[in-house]
Design a protein around this motif. Structure first.
Motif, mmCIF file in Angstrom:
data_model
loop_
_atom_site.group_PDB
_atom_site.id
_atom_site.type_symbol
_atom_site.label_atom_id
_atom_site.label_comp_id
_atom_site.label_asym_id
_atom_site.label_seq_id
_atom_site.Cartn_x
_atom_site.Cartn_y
_atom_site.Cartn_z
ATOM 1 N N LEU A 125 0.853 -1.181 0.000
ATOM 2 C CA LEU A 125 0.000 0.000 0.000
ATOM 3 C C LEU A 125 0.888 1.228 0.000
ATOM 4 C CD1 LEU A 125 -2.624 1.669 0.452
ATOM 5 C CD2 LEU A 125 -2.305 1.275 2.896
ATOM 6 N N PHE A 126 0.693 2.116 -0.959
ATOM 7 C CA PHE A 126 1.459 3.357 -1.026
ATOM 8 C C PHE A 126 0.617 4.495 -0.469
ATOM 9 C CE2 PHE A 126 3.538 0.648 -4.061
ATOM 10 C CZ PHE A 126 4.882 0.941 -3.857
ATOM 11 N N THR A 127 1.215 5.268 0.426
ATOM 12 C CA THR A 127 0.497 6.360 1.066
ATOM 13 C C THR A 127 1.396 7.584 1.108
ATOM 14 O OG1 THR A 127 -0.658 7.036 3.098
ATOM 15 C CG2 THR A 127 1.226 5.591 3.360
ATOM 16 N N GLU A 167 -6.097 4.448 -0.975
ATOM 17 C CA GLU A 167 -5.881 3.027 -1.214
ATOM 18 C C GLU A 167 -5.535 2.703 -2.648
ATOM 19 O OE1 GLU A 167 -9.188 3.572 0.252
ATOM 20 O OE2 GLU A 167 -8.385 3.589 2.250
ATOM 21 N N TRP A 168 -4.276 2.858 -2.999
ATOM 22 C CA TRP A 168 -3.842 2.216 -4.228
ATOM 23 C C TRP A 168 -2.724 1.258 -3.878
ATOM 24 C CZ3 TRP A 168 0.797 2.779 -6.950
ATOM 25 C CH2 TRP A 168 1.603 3.847 -6.603
ATOM 26 N N ARG A 184 -4.225 9.534 5.002
ATOM 27 C CA ARG A 184 -2.890 8.966 5.191
ATOM 28 C C ARG A 184 -2.977 7.749 6.095
ATOM 29 N NH1 ARG A 184 1.312 9.403 8.790
ATOM 30 N NH2 ARG A 184 0.009 10.664 10.133
ATOM 31 N N CYS A 185 -2.347 6.668 5.679
ATOM 32 C CA CYS A 185 -2.294 5.467 6.505
ATOM 33 C C CYS A 185 -1.033 5.520 7.352
ATOM 34 C CB CYS A 185 -2.290 4.216 5.627
ATOM 35 S SG CYS A 185 -2.235 2.690 6.572
ATOM 36 N N CYS A 186 -1.170 5.412 8.667
ATOM 37 C CA CYS A 186 -0.002 5.507 9.546
ATOM 38 C C CYS A 186 0.315 4.184 10.238
ATOM 39 C CB CYS A 186 -0.195 6.615 10.585
ATOM 40 S SG CYS A 186 -1.756 6.588 11.478
ATOM 41 N N GLY A 187 -0.328 3.099 9.827
ATOM 42 C CA GLY A 187 -0.023 1.792 10.396
ATOM 43 C C GLY A 187 -1.054 0.764 9.973
ATOM 44 N N SER A 188 -0.773 -0.500 10.253
ATOM 45 C CA SER A 188 -1.713 -1.552 9.862
ATOM 46 C C SER A 188 -1.529 -2.775 10.745
ATOM 47 C CB SER A 188 -1.504 -1.937 8.396
ATOM 48 O OG SER A 188 -0.280 -2.643 8.229
ATOM 49 N N SER A 244 5.239 5.003 -8.259
ATOM 50 C CA SER A 244 4.462 5.283 -7.053
ATOM 51 C C SER A 244 4.034 6.731 -6.929
ATOM 52 C CB SER A 244 5.285 4.895 -5.817
ATOM 53 O OG SER A 244 6.546 5.522 -5.846
ATOM 54 N N GLY A 245 4.273 7.548 -7.962
ATOM 55 C CA GLY A 245 3.869 8.941 -7.894
ATOM 56 C C GLY A 245 4.528 9.650 -6.726
ATOM 57 N N SER A 246 3.751 10.434 -5.994
ATOM 58 C CA SER A 246 4.295 11.187 -4.862
ATOM 59 C C SER A 246 4.171 10.440 -3.540
ATOM 60 C CB SER A 246 3.582 12.545 -4.753
ATOM 61 O OG SER A 246 2.187 12.362 -4.605
ATOM 62 N N ALA A 247 3.717 9.183 -3.579
ATOM 63 C CA ALA A 247 3.561 8.388 -2.357
ATOM 64 C C ALA A 247 4.923 7.879 -1.902
ATOM 65 C CB ALA A 247 2.612 7.221 -2.597
ATOM 66 N N GLU A 248 5.377 8.353 -0.752
ATOM 67 C CA GLU A 248 6.718 8.017 -0.295
ATOM 68 C C GLU A 248 6.747 6.801 0.629
ATOM 69 O OE1 GLU A 248 8.199 11.612 1.522
ATOM 70 O OE2 GLU A 248 6.964 12.762 0.143
ATOM 71 N N ASP A 249 5.681 6.587 1.392
ATOM 72 C CA ASP A 249 5.671 5.526 2.390
ATOM 73 C C ASP A 249 4.992 4.268 1.866
ATOM 74 O OD1 ASP A 249 7.037 6.909 4.373
ATOM 75 O OD2 ASP A 249 5.219 7.909 5.065
#
Length: 342
Positions: A53-55, A65-66, A87-91, A328-333
């Motif tokens: 998951l990229f966020t 969610e992509w 923003r997803c900060c954990g799972s 991943s575009g601008s999704a860093e995490d």
């Protein structure tokens, strides 16, 4: 040949089916399961490869969610049925901890189930990363039935630890003076890793309390990335140097003075490490997908071209293998998310 000797394709033994699907991607395996009942039963037994998951860091847009499928190398988004994006900060397994403009919730993106959380306490603002002790269990009416087992700990941008148990009315502050590198739930306790690789242990039930502080002997304390992972009943510390050389240690609690002991091999286990997420998986479970044991999987973000390189560090020869590139575009995490069962 007598017609009674002719066997149906549906009767192929599972060991032969295993050989057939070795070259299949995820789409092919899904199609295989649609052929007949026996093949569908075989496909359901195959553990699904977790998704990446990229966020975006610090972003509260509408495009959370992509996912990237490791098994067939494709990106996809789940349909938006009214669940929050942010923003997803954990799972934990397939549950995501979502920050939507500082409104927090738990989200299962596969079923679109959402559990709203109360606002953070005044001392804790803007969670940088968070962990969940266990997955919520819901009844047929989507009511949570395991409140006491589901706890969330989050680390804020202001270096404060917040604690929340599902069903509580508010978050509470965990008083920790040291800088927190990482934290993990293990054996009913919260282990907090300090910048010098020491540990602070909290007991959270029935009420949170600090049980002990353990300065652990560790000569690699200056590594720039340190993450905790539970693997095979052991608490592991994964460290990365600036040269992208990984070291793995396990916690030795056999004496009064705890130590981090070097681990030379992970065996059939593989580790996935990112800035906000670390997990241990069995390579045997995912043998059809080409993932390998004794490897540490990680991504390198290219700031100029906005893509991730997925790489695998081999603990045996200490070499890095390039796996593939992900736009991943601008999704860093990056976060590893378990797929739901079929």
């Amino acid at each position: 040949m007598d017609s009674c000797d002719v066997r149906s394709w549906c009767d192929l033994p599972e060991d032969l089916l295993e050989l057939i699907i070795k070259g299949f991607d995820l789409k092919d395996i899904v199609l295989l399961g649609a052929v007949c009942v026996s093949w569908s039963s075989f496909v359901r037994k195959i553990p699904k490869v977790p998704l990446l998951l990229f966020t975006e860091r610090g972003n509260w847009g509408d495009s959370l969610e992509w996912f990237y499928s490791l098994s067939d190398g494709k990106c996809f988004r789940l349909p938006n049925q009214g669940a929050p994006r942010g923003r997803c900060c954990g799972s934990f397994e397939r549950w995501l901890i979502i920050d939507m403009d500082h409104q927090y919730s738990l989200l299962d993106p596969f079923s679109n189930t959402q559990i709203l959380l109360p606002p953070l306490c005044e001392e804790v603002e803007g969670l940088r990363m968070a962990i969940l002790s266990s997955a919520p269990i819901l009844d047929s009416n989507n009511n949570i039935v395991n409140y006491n087992e589901c706890m969330i700990v989050g680390y804020s941008e202001f270096e404060k630890l917040g604690f929340y148990r599902l069903g509580d009315k508010t978050w509470s502050l965990l008083e920790v003076e040291e800088y927190c590198e990482d934290f993990i739930f293990s054996e009913g306790r919260l282990y907090i890793l300090t910048s010098e690789a020491g540990l602070i242990v909290w007991v959270l039930s029935p009420n949170p309390r600090c049980r002990m502080k353990c300065p652990v002997n560790f000569r690699y304390a200056k590594m720039h990335l340190k993450k905790l992972v539970e693997s095979g009943g052991e608490l592991l510390l994964i460290g990365e140097t600036e040269e992208e050389d990984f070291r793995v240690f396990k916690l030795d609690r056999s004496s009064a003075e705890w130590n981090w002991v070097a681990v030379e091999s992970l065996g059939d286990q593989m580790l996935f490490v990112s800035r906000i997420d670390s997990k241990s998986l069995s390579a045997i479970d995912f043998k059809f997908w080409g993932l390998r044991g004794n490897h540490i999987y990680f991504t390198i973000y290219n700031w100029d071209d906005h893509y991730h390189d997925l790489c695998a560090f081999n603990l045996e020869d200490r070499e890095i293998d390039f796996c593939f590139q992900i736009d991943s575009g601008s999704a860093e995490d990056v976060i590893l998310v378990a797929q739901n069962s079929q």
